[in-house]
Structures are given as structure tokens and as C-alpha cells.
Design an enzyme around this catalytic site. Structure first.
Site, PDB file in Angstrom:
ATOM      1  N   SER A  23     111.438  41.111  10.739  1.00  0.00           N
ATOM      2  CA  SER A  23     110.856  39.762  10.680  1.00  0.00           C
ATOM      3  C   SER A  23     111.808  38.751  10.040  1.00  0.00           C
ATOM      4  CB  SER A  23     109.541  39.809   9.895  1.00  0.00           C
ATOM      5  OG  SER A  23     109.734  40.433   8.643  1.00  0.00           O
ATOM      6  N   HIS A 156      82.910   4.827  27.985  1.00  0.00           N
ATOM      7  CA  HIS A 156      83.277   5.282  29.345  1.00  0.00           C
ATOM      8  C   HIS A 156      84.548   4.586  29.840  1.00  0.00           C
ATOM      9  CE1 HIS A 156      79.097   6.837  29.543  1.00  0.00           C
ATOM     10  NE2 HIS A 156      78.806   5.677  28.961  1.00  0.00           N
ATOM     11  N   SER A 277     113.938   5.322  32.321  1.00  0.00           N
ATOM     12  CA  SER A 277     113.955   6.231  33.462  1.00  0.00           C
ATOM     13  C   SER A 277     115.377   6.318  33.994  1.00  0.00           C
ATOM     14  CB  SER A 277     113.008   5.696  34.536  1.00  0.00           C
ATOM     15  OG  SER A 277     113.393   6.186  35.806  1.00  0.00           O
ATOM     16  N   LYS A 283     111.761   0.621  33.847  1.00  0.00           N
ATOM     17  CA  LYS A 283     110.822   1.460  33.094  1.00  0.00           C
ATOM     18  C   LYS A 283     111.070   1.491  31.587  1.00  0.00           C
ATOM     19  CE  LYS A 283     108.144   4.017  35.828  1.00  0.00           C
ATOM     20  NZ  LYS A 283     107.084   4.853  35.374  1.00  0.00           N
ATOM     21  N   GLU A 290     103.175  10.525  24.672  1.00  0.00           N
ATOM     22  CA  GLU A 290     102.896  11.596  25.637  1.00  0.00           C
ATOM     23  C   GLU A 290     103.232  12.972  25.051  1.00  0.00           C
ATOM     24  OE1 GLU A 290     104.914  10.585  29.290  1.00  0.00           O
ATOM     25  OE2 GLU A 290     103.899   8.657  29.385  1.00  0.00           O
ATOM     26  N   GLN A 322     101.916  40.578  10.747  1.00  0.00           N
ATOM     27  CA  GLN A 322     103.224  39.912  10.742  1.00  0.00           C
ATOM     28  C   GLN A 322     103.263  38.811  11.795  1.00  0.00           C
ATOM     29  OE1 GLN A 322     106.944  42.189  10.000  1.00  0.00           O
ATOM     30  NE2 GLN A 322     107.408  41.725  12.125  1.00  0.00           N
ATOM     31  N   LYS A 325     103.093  34.673  11.325  1.00  0.00           N
ATOM     32  CA  LYS A 325     104.090  33.718  10.837  1.00  0.00           C
ATOM     33  C   LYS A 325     104.630  32.741  11.864  1.00  0.00           C
ATOM     34  CE  LYS A 325     104.976  36.779   7.177  1.00  0.00           C
ATOM     35  NZ  LYS A 325     103.958  37.699   7.788  1.00  0.00           N
TER      36      LYS A 325
HETATM   37  N1  ARG Z   1     107.160  41.554   7.353  1.00  0.00           N
HETATM   38  C1  ARG Z   1     105.890  42.009   6.926  1.00  0.00           C
HETATM   39  C2  ARG Z   1     104.840  40.983   7.305  1.00  0.00           C
HETATM   40  O1  ARG Z   1     105.197  39.917   7.620  1.00  0.00           O
HETATM   41  C3  ARG Z   1     105.915  42.225   5.463  1.00  0.00           C
HETATM   42  C4  ARG Z   1     104.934  43.251   4.973  1.00  0.00           C
HETATM   43  C5  ARG Z   1     105.425  44.588   5.341  1.00  0.00           C
HETATM   44  N2  ARG Z   1     104.532  45.611   4.883  1.00  0.00           N
HETATM   45  C6  ARG Z   1     104.530  46.825   5.448  1.00  0.00           C
HETATM   46  N3  ARG Z   1     103.692  47.661   4.981  1.00  0.00           N
HETATM   47  N4  ARG Z   1     105.286  47.094   6.440  1.00  0.00           N
HETATM   48  O2  ARG Z   1     103.650  41.231   7.306  1.00  0.00           O
END
Ligand code: ARG
Length: 457
Positions: A23, A156, A277, A283, A290, A322, A325
């Protein structure tokens, strides 16, 4: 491939597996929060006698150096580490030796990542709030300058009744201030510290969780170690709040696009916020509005994605989480970018007040007031509605406005009309008579503007 858990394994991880699992490419975004959390953790460990003062001193210095080096670009976060936690720990051990190996005492990456994500989110909530406040400040300025700028109010997308530009902007002020209060709610609910929950069942070390929570500015520690490492509710709430902000921005963008069209010409977007444009030289396109409208879908998608990810996960931590994120980071960056750009576009946009005012004069926006005039002269509202309907039909046929009819023409349809009808249906009267709180008259808008001024200060 640098990982924290080689001991139990007899074989190297397959490269594809390693990459799939890693990650670092995205969780490096919270390197600062990871280090901040570690410093608090180590400070607590020393206070509890789990580490010596000397060990704490070395670790904290090492962590501060890593932070400074990353910030100055001297230390590059590379993908040879599995995640940001491994990166920091490995670098620490490299710098300070054996003491660095004690950093992870009484901690799991499960409570560590839960903490990092909360710290990151909390910082971003503050940043979002600042941007919303900036947008509200611009809106309030436009409101103050336009309590007598008449324009049609629509239902409307058809002209309905005259309002003012201040009144229209005030509607968005309400929306974006609700967005702010949602952020406050989320902050208050999420601001409890998960650190010390360990992998899922707490730890056997005599940690002082209240102290760590305090050091990191939380209201206190979370109360269930399993929930602490498995909870992503606050991210779902934040995505929902951002989806709502984007929905508001998107509606506003849609109006700007319509108002900026050749047919409406209510506003002119500043050159700095428009694009041309490649083929049509005439334009000037509202691309920013948009794009804001378009990017709304991305943020909705992030919300749906995380809800779906979380729905089947048994307690406690599972690697599925994970996946929280990338979408959350993207949604935060998208929403912040849209807020900032939209605010800039609004601040520099020119309002064609004459065009707005003329537009309000046409389209029979004073028809309701003509009916109210009859009611005030003893006609039942339903009958008044019918009489004004006839007036409108007559005007459409002659291609004139209600204001252009002669008194004789009025009287031919209803004898109740007198000379004062013109005053009663003038645009100014239509707006200024609406004096209840929340209505568009200058008098009521000024009361609301005062409330907004206090709110922003
Ligand atoms: N990269 C992991 C996450 O974002 C961190 C936690 C990892 N924990 C584990 N038991 N592998 O969730």
C-alpha cells in the site's frame, strides 16, 4: 521487498503478490500523521516505564529527523517498502539501531493504520471547512451587494416570481453552511483515539490510552478494541458529506452554465476561468463549472465503493479495509479542488444585473401579485386566479406584459382593478412586500445577512 513479518515464512513472497498487497504507493500520503502517532506512542511508553527515557529520546529524535528529511526531499519514500509503517520503522532502525526495534512495542499495524487514517481525516476535515468558509465569505459579499438586484426566481426552470440575486445566493449560503455543520458532527463523533487497541484485543502492556489520546488531541480513547480496528464509519460519513457538498456545487455549476449561456446572459464567467474552442473562435466555454458537475460522480462512486467494501467484513481487521484509502484520498482531493476552483470562479464572475432585471420583468413573474391585489379587494383567491389567468392569455395574444395593459383593458376583464394596480404589481413591490423572514425583500435579507455575518466571525 522490505516487510515486517518475515520470521514465520520460509519462502519469498511472489513479486506479483507483494505488489498486489503493498500500500506504500498511496499510504505514503500520511507519513506525517504516521510519525506524529509514533512519537505520541513512544512518549506514552516511556511515561509508563515500558521504554527508558534514553530510548524514547533516541526514537523521537530519529523520527523527527526522518520527518524533516522526507519534507526536505532528502529521503524519498520508495516502493521497496510494503507500506508507510514499514518505511518509517526500517529507516528508524537504520538510523538509531537497536532502540528503533522497540518502536512497535504494544502496537499493531491495525491500530496504527486506524490512527493514521483518523489523524489524516481530521486534518482534512479542517481543510475542507476552511474552503467552505471561504466560499461562504464570497457568497455573503455578493449578497451584501445585491439586495436590490432583481431577477426571476424559477420553478421547473420556468420563471415563477421575482426575487433578488442576494436571495438566490442566500439559498447556497444555507446549503454550504449545512455542509460545514455536517463536518463538525463527523469530527465530534470520530475524535476518539484507537491507538492501544493492538491487533484486535488490546495489549498486555500497561499502556495509558488516555494519555496517548490526550497527546494527539483526541477527546479520549475508543472503548472497544475490536471496533477500534474495524471501524470505518467516519470515512463513510465523510464521503457522504463530501458527496452532498459536490451535489450542491454541481447544482450551482448547472445554474452558472445556464446563466452563462447565450440565451440567458445573466452572468459572464471571467476569462481566467473559461476556456476556448480549438475550432470555433467565438467560443468561451464554462469548463470549470462543467468539470465540477462532472467530478461529482467520482465522489458518489467513492461513497458507494466503501459502503460495498465494508458490508461483508467480519470482525475485526481484514485486508479489504486497505481499500478505504485510495477512494477517500481521491474524494478529498477532488472535493477540495472543486471548492477552491468554484470559489475563484464565483469571486471573479460578472453579474449582468440589467439582463437579470429585464428577465424578471417578462414572463409574468408578477401574476401571483396581481391575484393577491384582487384578493385584497375582496375577490376570493380561486376567482382571482382565474381572472389573472385571463389577463395572461390576453397579454400573450398581444405580446405585452401585465404592466403594459391599459386600465380600460384591465377593467374589461374585471371592474375591481383601479389605477393602483400598476404600483401593486411593479417588480419592486413584488419583492419588497415579501417581508417574512427568509423571503427576498431587502428588509428581511438584511436581517439574514446580519445573522450570516455573525456566523462567519
Ligand atoms: N496497509 C494496511 C491497511 O491499509 C495496514 C494494516 C495492515 N495490517 C495487517 N494486519 N496486514 O489497512
Amino acid at each position: 521487498m522490505a516487510q515486517l513479518w518475515g520470521g514465520r515464512f520460509t519462502k519469498e513472497t511472489d513479486k506479483l503478490v507483494y505488489n498486489f498487497n503493498a500500500s506504500i504507493s498511496f499510504d505514503q500520503k500520511f507519513y506525517e500523521q504516521d510519525i506524529r502517532g509514533s512519537i505520541a506512542h513512544v512518549t506514552m511508553l516511556a511515561k509508563q516505564g515500558i521504554l527508558t527515557e534514553e530510548e524514547k529520546f533516541q526514537i523521537v529524535n530519529g523520527l523527527q529527523d526522518i520527518l524533516a528529511d522526507v519534507e526536505e526531499g532528502k529521503l524519498v519514500i520508495s516502493d521497496e517498502y510494503e507500506d508507510i509503517h514499514s518505511f518509517v520503522e526500517a529507516n528508524l532502525i537504520e538510523r538509531i539501531g537497536d532502540a528503533g526495534k522497540k518502536l512497535h512495542t504494544g502496537r499493531s499495524r491495525n491500530d496504527q493504520v486506524a490512527l493514521d487514517m483518523k489523524l489524516y481525516t481530521r486534518d482534512e476535515i479542517d481543510a475542507l471547512d476552511d474552503l467552505l468558509k471561504e466560499l461562504l465569505t464570497v457568497l455573503l459579499q455578493i449578497m451584501k451587494e445585491n439586495t436590490e438586484t432583481f431577477m426571476p426566481g424559477f420553478t421547473h426552470l420556468q420563471k415563477a416570481q421575482p426575487i433578488t440575486l442576494a436571495h438566490h445566493m442566500g439559498a447556497y449560503f444555507e446549503m454550504f453552511s449545512r455542509d460545514r455543520s455536517r463536518l463538525t458532527d463527523i469530527y465530534d463523533r470520530m475524535n476518539y483515539c484507537p491507538l492501544g487497541s493492538g491487533a484486535l484485543a488490546g495489549t498486555t502492556y500497561p499502556l495509558d490510552r488516555n494519555y496517548t489520546a490526550d497527546l494527539l488531541g483526541f477527546y479520549g480513547p475508543t472503548l472497544n478494541s475490536m471496533d477500534s480496528v474495524a471501524d470505518r464509519d467516519y470515512l463513510i460519513e465523510l464521503l457522504s458529506a463530501m458527496a452532498t457538498m459536490m451535489m450542491h456545487l454541481s447544482r450551482f455549476s448547472e445554474e452558472v452554465i445556464i446563466w452563462n449561456s447565450n440565451e440567458y446572459r445573466f452572468v459572464e464567467i471571467d476569462d481566467g476561468y473559461s476556456t476556448g474552442s480549438s475550432i470555433m473562435p467565438q467560443k468561451k466555454n464554462p469548463d470549470i463549472a462543467e468539470l465540477v458537475r462532472g467530478k461529482t460522480g467520482r465522489v458518489y462512486g467513492a461513497l458507494m465503493s466503501l459502503l460495498t467494501t465494508m458490508k461483508g467484513i467480519p470482525l475485526a481487521y481484514n485486508k479489504d479495509m486497505q481499500e478505504d484509502k485510495e477512494f477517500v484520498f481521491d474524494a478529498i482531493d477532488t472535493t477540495k479542488g472543486c471548492l477552491a476552483l468554484f470559489t475563484g470562479m464565483l469571486r471573479t464572475m460578472k453579474f449582468n444585473k440589467d439582463v437579470m432585471e429585464n428577465s424578471a420583468k417578462n414572463g409574468f413573474t408578477n401574476a401571483t401579485d396581481a391575484a393577491d391585489y384582487l384578493v385584497n379587494h375582496g375577490v376570493a383567491f380561486r376567482d382571482a386566479h382565474g381572472i389573472v389567468g385571463q389577463l395572461v392569455l390576453y397579454c400573450i395574444d398581444k405580446n405585452i406584459a401585465l404592466d403594459d395593459m391599459t386600465l380600460e383593458e384591465y377593467k374589461a376583464i374585471s371592474p375591481v382593478f383601479e389605477e393602483d394596480i400598476y404600483e401593486a404589481i411593479s417588480m419592486r413591490t413584488c419583492v419588497e412586500k415579501r417581508t417574512t423572514i427568509g423571503a427576498p425583500s431587502k428588509e428581511s435579507m438584511e436581517k439574514v445577512i446580519k445573522i450570516y455575518e455573525n456566523y462567519l466571525h
